[in-house]
Design an enzyme around this catalytic site. Structure first.
Site, PDB file in Angstrom:
ATOM      1  CG  HIS A 184       7.124   0.579  -1.902  1.00  0.00           C
ATOM      2  ND1 HIS A 184       6.432   1.733  -1.626  1.00  0.00           N
ATOM      3  CD2 HIS A 184       8.276   0.967  -2.508  1.00  0.00           C
ATOM      4  CE1 HIS A 184       7.131   2.779  -2.037  1.00  0.00           C
ATOM      5  NE2 HIS A 184       8.264   2.338  -2.569  1.00  0.00           N
ATOM      6  CG  ASP A 252       6.714   4.052  -8.655  1.00  0.00           C
ATOM      7  OD1 ASP A 252       7.935   4.158  -8.429  1.00  0.00           O
ATOM      8  OD2 ASP A 252       5.851   4.278  -7.788  1.00  0.00           O
TER       9      ASP A 252
END
Length: 333
Positions: A184, A252
């Protein structure tokens, strides 16, 4: 790879997040134009079962079809639907210690809760293998510390979801368990030899390669090239050929900081590498417009993969839910 569509409807090659608990007029108009293949929901979109049923119905009405609506309902830290309206499930690593049948039952019950509010795809199971150095953002989201256990528990979870009418999404291909940083925020870099990965990290994905939907990892394999797997033709080819996955492959979240460039550049790189659709979760409207434009429309080949995936989406099995809970309680002693 050409993005020219074949015959029939060509939906946007995207799965898009939405802003809040309801759809505004402008957002509805944007979604109608972008026509994403599907949608993803987060905690910001969830209040009560009644509200969520309205939202999922409105999303499908906006695009005029029974589009996939997905969320992340793994258990533990990563579950968007929570008490008091829904069950708080244990993390996968904890759940696995109860055995495969308990995992299967939990996911049947989890799937029924999702399907009851119009959610018919779950970004689970994680088929990454937990190790001593696996980053904490991921570790307890894994089903085990060896390939065989992860494959067994992942299969049980997928079967439970499918029985409940929910499509499982295997992640994070080709394997994120060795990552030392959180994708992230940073790009994990993995120097491990491919033969070693083939004997371990790739194995759970190979064992479940028949499942309809998969998600890439934002992780760089130095033995392949200098790109994140999501944007690497070599990594996507590995997923298709060495692992053998022929389902619909989504990126993703394209907004994660492991990737570089603008949202449009990230999207174009993922599509060029061979991702079928791009997942965009937490971007502004202007950024989502860029993503939709850069992704373009699904090719006939991608649409065929999508159609095969949707064919696995069936009505929930007829079952006594109270009986399932009692069976799970008995298994847990």
């Amino acid at each position: 790879m050409s993005r020219t569509p074949g015959p029939g409807p060509a939906h946007g090659a995207t799965i898009l997040g939405v802003e809040g608990l309801t759809l505004g007029r402008d957002e509805r108009a944007f979604l109608r134009e972008a026509d994403p293949w599907g949608f993803i929901l987060f905690a910001r979109n969830v209040d009560t079962p009644e509200q969520l049923r309205r939202l999922t119905a409105d999303l499908r009405e906006a695009v005029g079809r029974d589009a996939v609506v997905m969320t992340d309902q793994e258990g533990g830290r990563v579950q968007r639907l929570r008490a008091p309206h829904w069950t708080d499930w244990p993390a996968p690593l904890d759940s696995a210690s109860d055995g495969a049948e308990a995992v299967r039952l939990r996911h049947r019950l989890m799937g029924r809760e999702l399907r009851a509010v119009g959610i018919d795809a779950d970004a689970a199971p994680c088929l990454d293998i937990a190790g001593d150095q696996t980053h904490e953002f991921l570790k307890n989201r894994c089903f085990g510390t060896d390939a065989a256990t992860v494959a067994t528990m992942g299969r049980a979870a997928a079967e439970g979801l499918l029985a409940a009418g929910v499509l499982p999404i295997v992640k994070h291909m080709p394997g994120h368990g060795r990552a030392l940083v959180d994708s992230h925020h940073q790009l994990p870099v993995l120097d491990t030899a491919l033969d070693e990965l083939d004997a371990s990290d790739f194995q759970p994905f190979r064992a479940l390669a028949d499942l309809p939907l998969g998600m890439t990892a934002h992780i760089r394999l130095t033995q392949l090239d200098d790109r994140p797997a999501t944007a690497s033709p070599a990594a996507i080819r590995l997923i298709r050929e060495r692992i053998g996955f022929n389902g619909l492959l989504m990126s993703d979240d394209i907004g994660m900081n492991a990737l570089s460039g603008t949202p449009a550049e990230r999207t174009a790189a993922a599509i060029a590498a061979g991702c079928d659709v791009v997942l965009a979760c937490n971007l502004t409207r202007a950024e989502l417009e860029q993503v939709a434009a850069a992704a373009g429309r699904m090719t006939s080949h991608v649409q065929a993969r999508a159609d095969r995936a949707l064919a696995r989406r069936t009505p929930p099995d007829q079952v006594d839910v109270a009986g399932l809970h009692a069976e799970l309680a008995t298994l847990l002693g």
